[in-house]
Enzyme design. Structure first.
Site, short mmCIF file in Angstrom:
data_model
loop_
_atom_site.label_atom_id
_atom_site.label_comp_id
_atom_site.label_asym_id
_atom_site.label_seq_id
_atom_site.Cartn_x
_atom_site.Cartn_y
_atom_site.Cartn_z
N ALA A 12 0.83 -1.21 0.00
CA ALA A 12 0.00 0.00 0.00
C ALA A 12 0.86 1.25 0.00
O ALA A 12 0.51 2.26 -0.62
CB ALA A 12 -0.94 -0.01 1.20
N GLY A 15 1.92 1.71 -3.50
CA GLY A 15 0.72 1.92 -4.31
C GLY A 15 0.15 3.31 -4.15
O GLY A 15 -0.33 3.92 -5.11
N ASP A 16 0.22 3.84 -2.94
CA ASP A 16 -0.24 5.20 -2.67
C ASP A 16 0.54 6.20 -3.52
O ASP A 16 -0.04 7.10 -4.15
CB ASP A 16 -0.09 5.51 -1.18
CG ASP A 16 -0.49 6.93 -0.83
OD1 ASP A 16 -1.63 7.32 -1.14
OD2 ASP A 16 0.34 7.65 -0.25
N ALA A 17 1.85 6.04 -3.55
CA ALA A 17 2.69 6.96 -4.33
C ALA A 17 2.44 6.83 -5.83
O ALA A 17 2.35 7.83 -6.54
CB ALA A 17 4.17 6.68 -4.02
N GLU A 99 -4.75 0.45 -2.53
CA GLU A 99 -3.36 0.88 -2.70
C GLU A 99 -2.42 -0.32 -2.78
O GLU A 99 -1.46 -0.31 -3.57
CB GLU A 99 -2.95 1.79 -1.54
CG GLU A 99 -3.65 3.12 -1.54
CD GLU A 99 -3.36 3.94 -0.29
OE1 GLU A 99 -2.90 3.36 0.73
OE2 GLU A 99 -3.58 5.16 -0.32
#
Length: 125
Positions: A12, A15-17, A99
């Site tokens: 996550a 994935g967030d970035a 994410e």
């Protein structure tokens, strides 16, 4: 890269970035040039509630593979120690799973599927 070595929160994290970059690129492609307008639009997509909503659409549309669903669950079932003030825990965990899925697809270098899912989430206005 062996993504099975990473827990859901690590997936996550990346994935967030990755999602943030794609959404910012989308905002620029729409012709937005004022930073406040960019920020407002981007946060509309990257908030936990918006990410959870995208994930719910993926689940309702039955568009995830079994492997992708397992990665989502790995992220969603992570032991989070904090949550955002303005979102309930269930949506926060679904956003974490969203994410994690994007992070996984990025790390295994499945750009086509990553961009396909992101495109779906960006069309959900």
């Amino acid at each position: 890269m062996n993504c099975n070595l990473y827990n859901g929160l690590c997936l996550a994290y990346i994935g967030d970035a990755i999602y943030e970059i794609y959404v910012r690129k989308h905002a620029l492609a729409m012709g937005l040039t004022k930073v406040n307008d960019l920020h407002r639009m981007v946060t509309g997509y990257t908030s936990a509630l918006a990410q959870a909503s995208s994930m719910h659409a993926f689940l309702e549309g039955n568009i995830l593979t079994e492997e992708e669903l397992a990665i989502f669950k790995r992220g969603r079932n992570s032991h989070v120690h904090t949550k955002r003030k303005h979102v309930d825990l269930a949506n926060y965990l679904d956003a974490t799973g969203f994410e994690a899925l994007l992070g996984y697809l990025y790390l295994i270098d499945n750009k086509e599927r990553l961009e396909e899912l992101i495109a779906i989430s960006l069309k959900r206005d």
